[in-house]
Motif scaffolding. Structure first.
Motif, PDB file in Angstrom:
ATOM      1  N   TYR A  62      59.821  39.681  28.726  1.00 41.01           N
ATOM      2  CA  TYR A  62      59.848  38.311  29.245  1.00 41.01           C
ATOM      3  C   TYR A  62      58.462  37.689  29.208  1.00 41.01           C
ATOM      4  O   TYR A  62      57.473  38.363  28.951  1.00 41.01           O
ATOM      5  N   GLN A 115      54.043  31.904  38.061  1.00 44.98           N
ATOM      6  CA  GLN A 115      54.871  33.101  38.179  1.00 44.98           C
ATOM      7  C   GLN A 115      53.977  34.338  38.227  1.00 44.98           C
ATOM      8  O   GLN A 115      52.816  34.285  37.864  1.00 44.98           O
ATOM      9  N   ASN A 147      70.411  34.054  48.021  1.00 45.98           N
ATOM     10  CA  ASN A 147      70.352  32.780  47.307  1.00 45.98           C
ATOM     11  C   ASN A 147      71.679  32.042  47.336  1.00 45.98           C
ATOM     12  O   ASN A 147      71.803  30.982  46.729  1.00 45.98           O
ATOM     13  N   SER A 160      67.542  39.390  36.138  1.00 45.49           N
ATOM     14  CA  SER A 160      68.513  38.576  35.432  1.00 45.49           C
ATOM     15  C   SER A 160      68.175  38.485  33.942  1.00 45.49           C
ATOM     16  O   SER A 160      69.051  38.593  33.083  1.00 45.49           O
ATOM     17  N   GLU A 161      66.905  38.329  33.666  1.00 42.48           N
ATOM     18  CA  GLU A 161      66.486  38.273  32.263  1.00 42.48           C
ATOM     19  C   GLU A 161      66.759  39.588  31.548  1.00 42.48           C
ATOM     20  O   GLU A 161      67.180  39.601  30.383  1.00 42.48           O
ATOM     21  N   ASN A 212      64.259  38.940  41.118  1.00 44.11           N
ATOM     22  CA  ASN A 212      65.533  38.384  40.727  1.00 44.11           C
ATOM     23  C   ASN A 212      65.591  37.832  39.343  1.00 44.11           C
ATOM     24  O   ASN A 212      66.474  38.128  38.556  1.00 44.11           O
ATOM     25  N   GLN A 213      64.649  36.965  39.084  1.00 40.49           N
ATOM     26  CA  GLN A 213      64.602  36.319  37.784  1.00 40.49           C
ATOM     27  C   GLN A 213      64.439  37.349  36.678  1.00 40.49           C
ATOM     28  O   GLN A 213      65.148  37.307  35.673  1.00 40.49           O
ATOM     29  N   ARG A 214      63.540  38.291  36.892  1.00 44.83           N
ATOM     30  CA  ARG A 214      63.288  39.292  35.841  1.00 44.83           C
ATOM     31  C   ARG A 214      64.492  40.178  35.644  1.00 44.83           C
ATOM     32  O   ARG A 214      64.833  40.557  34.523  1.00 44.83           O
ATOM     33  N   GLN A 252      61.950  36.410  44.535  1.00 40.47           N
ATOM     34  CA  GLN A 252      62.418  35.473  43.532  1.00 40.47           C
ATOM     35  C   GLN A 252      62.101  35.965  42.125  1.00 40.47           C
ATOM     36  O   GLN A 252      62.928  35.899  41.209  1.00 40.47           O
ATOM     37  N   GLN A 253      60.905  36.513  41.976  1.00 40.39           N
ATOM     38  CA  GLN A 253      60.505  37.020  40.677  1.00 40.39           C
ATOM     39  C   GLN A 253      61.339  38.233  40.272  1.00 40.39           C
ATOM     40  O   GLN A 253      61.773  38.354  39.137  1.00 40.39           O
TER      41      GLN A 253
END
Lengths: 209, 209
Positions: free
Chosen positions: A70, A76, B87, A134-135, A130-132, A127-128
């Motif tokens: 990513y 970020q 979330n 998900s990626e 999570n995002q990672r 949050q990070q």
DNA sequence: GCAAACAGGTGACCGGAATCACCTGTTTAA
DNA sequence: TTAAACAGGTGATTCCGGTCACCTGTTTGC
């Protein structure tokens, strides 16, 4: 000398009050040229980075090959660094600046207390994560079901979007490395994409539509 | 009525003091039979689970197919549920009990304050995020570079270890689903493994060496 | 008790991608 | 300036895994 508020401008939506002061006091700001390996695999982490400006890409090295996981955009952070830092374990990934970048570096020994005291920074990392996560799921999906042409096209689209450039200066070899495949494969697949009118290979790079 | 300390025994190394009391007050304990789908894809989460006893497996559904992501063992939680809960976003994954299991369910609206006030629970989730992240990296590695035979063998080894059984009662079809491939492929590959002496197909299951 | 459903086995075939070997043209560095 | 290194292109080949079609034996549910 502590950092100034204007230096910390990019993160001021996220951090405020006492935490911001702490960060100003203990944080360091550093600039890196494009292409700098800012984190090596196996390295122990003393500073957790937050990108203020620029773009950083994160790779997982797998036996022989590697794969782009990513990008870290401005505002970020890198969860792998964060966790490796907190656990004092070596990094499983490595990171390279994709553009000239400015990083805010936070000492790992402060992180532990900050996380307990300041929900703002805690939230950032949740949050990070999570995002990672998900990626990574998207990456897995892509590896499982997308053919090379789709993966390559997505890769080019994303890179173009992130860098804000329609024409990407990329070597087939580099693309192959970031997608974890072989150069010849890229050469062939990219020609198919070109025939389908999705990209165009120019003398100075690849134009993405 | 609040939960008793003995009911919460499995998590008492992890949680103590005020937090434990809060959990006793607001948590719920539930039993599930093997094979129960305890979380559906797309579902909104009101309760975050911690496994007290048993084994839960987590899948990612990808168009048409699915893939086993990881197991939640006792004293572990599910980060995907956690993040979806916090979330208030729908779950990207679904989860099924692999054995008869006992779960401690924590109301999501309490989580937010607990996380701020009790580092112990914060640590649990950081640790879990980490572990899951690491597991995803391994999965990606495996998808990218390991052939089916290696993936299948690892899968069988892990399942055997987790369940503490040498002989696994598994249908080829189920294995195929968990590995995201087709039944015929498993039939063939497992025969290769058998010829290599790594597993043995018995009438009542698959023995793993 | 029998048909239907299910589990597993197998051959044929196909397609995507990895690998190998080589070739051409361009850029770089000694 | 010249050889070496690099970028890209391409054909041949191989291999793995997905798909299809079909078969046998077992389990099950009415």
């Amino acid at each position: 000398m502590p950092l100034t508020l204007s230096e910390l401008e990019p993160v001021r939506q996220r951090f405020s009050g006492e935490l911001l002061q702490e960060i100003a006091e203990h944080g360091i700001i550093m600039d890196f040229d494009e292409g700098t390996e800012i984190l090596k695999e196996g390295q122990y982490i003393k500073l957790v980075p937050i990108v203020l400006k620029g773009l950083v890409k994160v790779f997982a090295p797998f036996e022989e090959k590697e794969l782009l996981l990513y990008y870290i955009e401005s505002n970020q952070s890198c969860v792998m660094t964060f966790s490796a830092g907190l656990n004092n374990s070596p990094s499983r990934i490595f990171a390279i600046t994709e553009e000239d970048s400015t990083l805010l570096l936070l000492p790992v020994e402060k992180m532990n207390t900050w996380i307990k005291h300041y929900p703002q920074i805690n939230e950032l990392f949740y949050q990070q994560y999570n995002q990672r996560y998900s990626e990574l799921l998207d990456t897995i999906n892509s590896l499982l079901f997308n053919r090379m042409d789709q993966r390559l096209y997505n890769y080019l689209l994303e890179k173009s979007k992130l860098k804000g450039e329609k024409v990407l200066q990329l070597k087939h070899k580099q693309i192959a490395a970031e997608l974890g495949t072989a150069r010849e494969v890229i050469t062939r697949v990219i020609k198919r994409l070109e025939q389908e009118g999705k990209v165009k290979q120019l003398s100075d790079g690849i134009e993405v539509y």
